[in-house]
Write a protein that holds these residues in place. Structure first.
Motif, PDB file in Angstrom:
ATOM      1  N   THR A   1      88.005  11.823 -68.337  1.00 43.81           N
ATOM      2  CA  THR A   1      87.552  13.078 -67.465  1.00 43.81           C
ATOM      3  C   THR A   1      86.728  14.070 -67.773  1.00 43.81           C
ATOM      4  N   GLY A   2      85.936  13.831 -68.845  1.00 41.84           N
ATOM      5  CA  GLY A   2      85.246  14.794 -69.766  1.00 41.84           C
ATOM      6  C   GLY A   2      86.140  15.320 -71.191  1.00 41.84           C
ATOM      7  N   GLY A   3      85.335  15.949 -71.860  1.00 40.63           N
ATOM      8  CA  GLY A   3      85.983  16.495 -73.151  1.00 40.63           C
ATOM      9  C   GLY A   3      85.869  15.401 -74.148  1.00 40.63           C
ATOM     10  N   SER A   4      86.848  15.402 -75.181  1.00 42.12           N
ATOM     11  CA  SER A   4      87.127  14.223 -75.970  1.00 42.12           C
ATOM     12  C   SER A   4      88.570  14.247 -76.658  1.00 42.12           C
ATOM     13  N   ILE A   5      88.946  13.152 -76.933  1.00 40.73           N
ATOM     14  CA  ILE A   5      90.060  12.989 -77.588  1.00 40.73           C
ATOM     15  C   ILE A   5      89.903  13.067 -79.110  1.00 40.73           C
ATOM     16  N   ASP A   6      90.651  13.983 -79.804  1.00 43.46           N
ATOM     17  CA  ASP A   6      90.550  13.963 -81.284  1.00 43.46           C
ATOM     18  C   ASP A   6      91.877  13.351 -81.702  1.00 43.46           C
ATOM     19  N   MET A   7      91.751  11.984 -82.209  1.00 43.06           N
ATOM     20  CA  MET A   7      92.996  11.380 -82.648  1.00 43.06           C
ATOM     21  C   MET A   7      93.689  11.951 -83.746  1.00 43.06           C
ATOM     22  N   CYS A   8      92.914  12.798 -84.713  1.00 43.15           N
ATOM     23  CA  CYS A   8      93.646  13.623 -85.568  1.00 43.15           C
ATOM     24  C   CYS A   8      94.707  14.517 -85.190  1.00 43.15           C
ATOM     25  N   ALA A   9      94.484  14.888 -83.705  1.00 42.40           N
ATOM     26  CA  ALA A   9      95.575  15.707 -83.467  1.00 42.40           C
ATOM     27  C   ALA A   9      96.916  15.242 -83.093  1.00 42.40           C
ATOM     28  N   TYR A  10      96.919  13.853 -83.285  1.00 44.63           N
ATOM     29  CA  TYR A  10      98.256  12.976 -83.189  1.00 44.63           C
ATOM     30  C   TYR A  10      98.802  12.758 -84.463  1.00 44.63           C
ATOM     31  N   GLN A  11      98.119  13.237 -85.384  1.00 37.48           N
ATOM     32  CA  GLN A  11      98.897  12.867 -86.693  1.00 37.48           C
ATOM     33  C   GLN A  11     100.398  13.415 -86.972  1.00 37.48           C
ATOM     34  N   GLY A  12     101.184  12.693 -87.683  1.00 30.89           N
ATOM     35  CA  GLY A  12     102.409  13.031 -87.547  1.00 30.89           C
ATOM     36  C   GLY A  12     103.390  12.397 -86.099  1.00 30.89           C
ATOM     37  N   LYS A  13     102.460  12.013 -85.261  1.00 28.89           N
ATOM     38  CA  LYS A  13     103.124  11.319 -84.145  1.00 28.89           C
ATOM     39  C   LYS A  13     103.185   9.957 -83.987  1.00 28.89           C
ATOM     40  N   ALA A  14     103.953   8.966 -83.312  1.00 31.56           N
ATOM     41  CA  ALA A  14     103.711   7.631 -83.137  1.00 31.56           C
ATOM     42  C   ALA A  14     102.542   7.562 -81.881  1.00 31.56           C
ATOM     43  N   VAL A  15     101.876   6.534 -82.160  1.00 29.18           N
ATOM     44  CA  VAL A  15     100.702   6.576 -81.160  1.00 29.18           C
ATOM     45  C   VAL A  15     100.708   4.987 -80.709  1.00 29.18           C
ATOM     46  N   VAL A  16     100.596   4.756 -79.216  1.00 29.00           N
ATOM     47  CA  VAL A  16     100.433   3.530 -78.777  1.00 29.00           C
ATOM     48  C   VAL A  16      98.953   3.581 -78.138  1.00 29.00           C
ATOM     49  N   VAL A  17      98.088   2.772 -78.625  1.00 30.74           N
ATOM     50  CA  VAL A  17      96.715   2.596 -78.312  1.00 30.74           C
ATOM     51  C   VAL A  17      96.772   1.291 -77.535  1.00 30.74           C
ATOM     52  N   VAL A  18      96.035   1.313 -76.515  1.00 31.33           N
ATOM     53  CA  VAL A  18      95.957  -0.068 -75.470  1.00 31.33           C
ATOM     54  C   VAL A  18      94.782  -0.045 -74.670  1.00 31.33           C
ATOM     55  N   ASN A  19      94.001  -1.160 -74.817  1.00 27.76           N
ATOM     56  CA  ASN A  19      92.801  -1.306 -74.026  1.00 27.76           C
ATOM     57  C   ASN A  19      93.223  -1.867 -72.698  1.00 27.76           C
ATOM     58  N   THR A  20      92.649  -0.930 -71.746  1.00 27.12           N
ATOM     59  CA  THR A  20      93.100  -1.153 -70.134  1.00 27.12           C
ATOM     60  C   THR A  20      92.025  -1.681 -69.566  1.00 27.12           C
ATOM     61  N   ALA A  21      92.574  -2.172 -68.320  1.00 26.10           N
ATOM     62  CA  ALA A  21      91.557  -2.728 -67.254  1.00 26.10           C
ATOM     63  C   ALA A  21      92.082  -2.698 -65.857  1.00 26.10           C
ATOM     64  N   SER A  22      91.175  -1.969 -64.832  1.00 23.18           N
ATOM     65  CA  SER A  22      91.706  -1.933 -63.526  1.00 23.18           C
ATOM     66  C   SER A  22      91.679  -3.015 -62.657  1.00 23.18           C
ATOM     67  N   GLN A  23      91.300  -4.089 -63.060  1.00 22.88           N
ATOM     68  CA  GLN A  23      91.096  -5.465 -62.160  1.00 22.88           C
ATOM     69  C   GLN A  23      91.538  -6.555 -63.063  1.00 22.88           C
ATOM     70  N   CYS A  24      92.644  -6.541 -63.605  1.00 25.84           N
ATOM     71  CA  CYS A  24      93.286  -7.496 -64.528  1.00 25.84           C
ATOM     72  C   CYS A  24      94.575  -7.878 -64.010  1.00 25.84           C
ATOM     73  N   GLY A  25      95.040  -9.156 -64.412  1.00 27.48           N
ATOM     74  CA  GLY A  25      96.530  -9.235 -63.919  1.00 27.48           C
ATOM     75  C   GLY A  25      97.466  -8.535 -64.872  1.00 27.48           C
ATOM     76  N   PHE A  26      97.258  -8.073 -65.941  1.00 27.40           N
ATOM     77  CA  PHE A  26      98.105  -7.413 -66.698  1.00 27.40           C
ATOM     78  C   PHE A  26      98.129  -5.650 -66.336  1.00 27.40           C
ATOM     79  N   THR A  27      97.086  -5.293 -65.225  1.00 25.21           N
ATOM     80  CA  THR A  27      97.081  -3.960 -64.860  1.00 25.21           C
ATOM     81  C   THR A  27      98.471  -3.186 -64.401  1.00 25.21           C
ATOM     82  N   PRO A  28      99.533  -4.055 -63.915  1.00 22.09           N
ATOM     83  CA  PRO A  28     100.717  -3.554 -63.520  1.00 22.09           C
ATOM     84  C   PRO A  28     101.462  -2.898 -64.642  1.00 22.09           C
ATOM     85  N   GLN A  29     100.979  -3.271 -65.877  1.00 25.72           N
ATOM     86  CA  GLN A  29     101.551  -2.690 -67.215  1.00 25.72           C
ATOM     87  C   GLN A  29     101.339  -1.256 -67.126  1.00 25.72           C
ATOM     88  N   PHE A  30     100.257  -0.488 -66.401  1.00 33.18           N
ATOM     89  CA  PHE A  30     100.280   0.859 -66.352  1.00 33.18           C
ATOM     90  C   PHE A  30     101.632   1.522 -66.120  1.00 33.18           C
TER      91      PHE A  30
END
Length: 176
Positions: A31-60
């Motif tokens: 929705t604008g701006g940017s996500i600086d991944m360095c801001a999350y150092q020291g945290k656990a991070v889950v990165v997931v590629n998503t799609a709105s029209q997929c059978g796995f979409t309910p995983q949201f």
């Protein structure tokens, strides 16, 4: 004064050097701006590629629950909408609305990116190298440990609430 000025000049280099290479990426926000991944150092991070029209979409729903249950313990969930498997809406605004209206998603979402092949975003290239695995389909998940180096990959068949996935997330959280 010269010493102070030269020290200030080096601060950006020192800050980026402190960030683990795997997290040293910036991605456009959905929705604008940017996500600086360095801001999350020291945290656990889950990165997931998503799609709105997929059978796995309910995983949201499970990803949102995971975010709510573990963010105070040092977890960040970040979704990366991708049309690499031809199941994502065409516009970022549509994706943002879909995620919010249908699943109440309020974890960070990047703008649409490529997650595989030569056109993959550099973060996804780094994740593939670190884990030895690339997304085979939508909702492929990576868990990055708080050390910013250890990465575990999970197929879309592994749901966000599966015991194996939860165990990996808990092991990746920062230690008190």
């Amino acid at each position: 004064m010269r010493k102070l000025l030269s020290s200030l000049y080096l601060l950006p280099a020192l800050a980026s050097a402190a960030c683990p290479a795997l997290l040293n990426h910036r991605v456009p926000g959905l929705t604008g701006g940017s996500i600086d991944m360095c801001a999350y150092q020291g945290k656990a991070v889950v990165v997931v590629n998503t799609a709105s029209q997929c059978g796995f979409t309910p995983q949201f729903k499970g990803l949102q629950t995971l975010w709510q249950d573990y963010r105070d313990k040092g977890l960040v969930v970040i979704g990366f909408p991708s049309d690499d498997f031809f199941q994502e809406l065409e516009q970022d605004k549509q994706v943002a609305s879909f995620c919010q209206v249908n699943y109440g998603v309020n974890f960070p979402l990047a703008s649409r990116v490529h997650v595989r092949g030569d056109a993959a975003h550099p973060l996804y290239q780094a994740l593939a190298k670190a884990s030895g695995d690339t997304p085979k389909w939508n909702f492929y998940k990576y868990v990055i440990a708080a050390d910013g180096k250890t990465v575990t990959a999970f197929s879309p068949l592994t749901k966000p609430d599966s015991p194996t996935f939860i165990q990996a997330v808990e092991a990746a959280l920062p230690k008190p």
